[in-house]
Design a protein around this motif. Sequence first.
Motif, mmCIF file in Angstrom:
data_model
loop_
_atom_site.group_PDB
_atom_site.id
_atom_site.type_symbol
_atom_site.label_atom_id
_atom_site.label_comp_id
_atom_site.label_asym_id
_atom_site.label_seq_id
_atom_site.Cartn_x
_atom_site.Cartn_y
_atom_site.Cartn_z
ATOM 1 N N THR A 45 0.858 -1.188 0.000
ATOM 2 C CA THR A 45 0.000 0.000 0.000
ATOM 3 C C THR A 45 0.894 1.239 0.000
ATOM 4 O OG1 THR A 45 -0.114 0.045 2.413
ATOM 5 C CG2 THR A 45 -1.863 -1.138 1.246
ATOM 6 N N GLY A 46 0.356 2.348 -0.446
ATOM 7 C CA GLY A 46 1.142 3.567 -0.527
ATOM 8 C C GLY A 46 0.259 4.795 -0.480
ATOM 9 N N THR A 347 2.925 -4.088 -6.725
ATOM 10 C CA THR A 347 1.559 -3.713 -7.072
ATOM 11 C C THR A 347 1.024 -2.892 -5.905
ATOM 12 O OG1 THR A 347 1.216 -5.716 -8.385
ATOM 13 C CG2 THR A 347 -0.755 -4.544 -7.619
ATOM 14 N N ILE A 348 0.602 -1.649 -6.179
ATOM 15 C CA ILE A 348 0.293 -0.704 -5.107
ATOM 16 C C ILE A 348 -1.199 -0.455 -5.007
ATOM 17 C CG2 ILE A 348 0.834 1.555 -4.137
ATOM 18 C CD1 ILE A 348 3.191 1.639 -6.114
ATOM 19 N N ALA A 349 -1.682 -0.484 -3.768
ATOM 20 C CA ALA A 349 -3.038 -0.035 -3.472
ATOM 21 C C ALA A 349 -2.890 1.316 -2.768
ATOM 22 C CB ALA A 349 -3.761 -1.017 -2.583
ATOM 23 N N LYS A 358 -2.649 0.342 -8.269
ATOM 24 C CA LYS A 358 -1.791 0.983 -9.262
ATOM 25 C C LYS A 358 -0.487 0.221 -9.370
ATOM 26 C CE LYS A 358 0.654 5.360 -9.916
ATOM 27 N NZ LYS A 358 0.896 6.691 -9.344
ATOM 28 N N ASN A 359 -0.018 -0.012 -10.624
ATOM 29 C CA ASN A 359 1.247 -0.693 -10.833
ATOM 30 C C ASN A 359 2.380 0.298 -11.007
ATOM 31 O OD1 ASN A 359 0.131 -3.267 -10.748
ATOM 32 N ND2 ASN A 359 -0.477 -3.188 -12.897
#
Length: 359
Positions: A45-46, A347-349, A358-359
């Motif tokens: 996550t970010g 792989t970012i949530a 979002k990749n």
Amino acid sequence: MKVKYIVYTVLILGGAALIGYRIIENKEKDGPKKEMGNKKPTRVTGIVLQPQVFADNLSLTGSLEPNEQVDIRSEVSGVVRDIRFSEGGDVQKGQVLFKVDDTELRARLAQAKSAEALAAENARRARLLLEKEAISQEEFDVSNADYQSAKAQSQLISAQLAKTVVRAPFSGRIGLRYISTGTYVTPETPVAKLVNNSQLKLTFSIPEKYAAQMKAGSPLTFGVAGSRDHYTAKIYAIEPEVEATTRTLKMRAVADNRSGRLIPGTFANVELPLARINDALLVPSEALIPIQNGKKVFVSRNGKAMEIVVETGSRTDRDVLILSGLKAGDTVLTSGVMSLKNEDPVTIAIAGAPSSPKN
């Protein structure tokens, strides 16, 4: 002939073994590369950094002290005849606290006054005789000196007599009593402690890098253990130099305590406002990873986690101010970062975003 065939056979077998070994070795080397190239992205996550207003506060610890305090003692030795204060009670400036027996001093004063009167009369007569030239100037000077000496002795005993009555030097609250009526006291005997708690002094130190931002009159807030209330104070005095051993600057603020809720001697948690930053970048504290020379974070760039060394400043309960290393719009990874390596696919949530990862 047979020897020739044997030699050829050995050479052929040796060459085949060498080729096989090279093939196996190259496969072992290429295996991890292919594996790394095919590594699955790590789900993390970010957050996307956005400038925001940040009130930069410095959290410190300090100590509360009375505005004024003094140990009550007698300036003369003697037996205490009268105590006129109550333990834990309030007293006013000039109020009589206790009296030491003055019988002997009064007798000595009476004796000294008689000697002074006699010396004064002798000096008067000597002046008249000097005017008639019946005595020399030297004889008059001796008579006058005797009078001045007797007068000084009376003044000395009067001063000692006045000290048998001990008064409060300022208004405040008196503490526990350590004497009783009849106690023989000396100037070394502790009687009680007088404290003025209507105002309290808050003493604390700040790191030297903030010294240039400090000035008298600056407000601050503080709290004490066992209470959820917050109190205000104002800086009124700053040391003129930084302490060389601790590299800190000591200062003192004053707080109103007419309510009596604050107790001298307790520790205080001080919040000292430094500056208001209108475009601050804050990251969650869990995003920071300690390294040997500071701290780092991971940001997402082109679907990969990239290490960035950052310089940090003040912190709140959950966020840390970033001074350098990041810019607005950077995607900072906040969870799953401890297992990441530089350039790992991710792989970012985005935290708080309703859209897909979002990749």
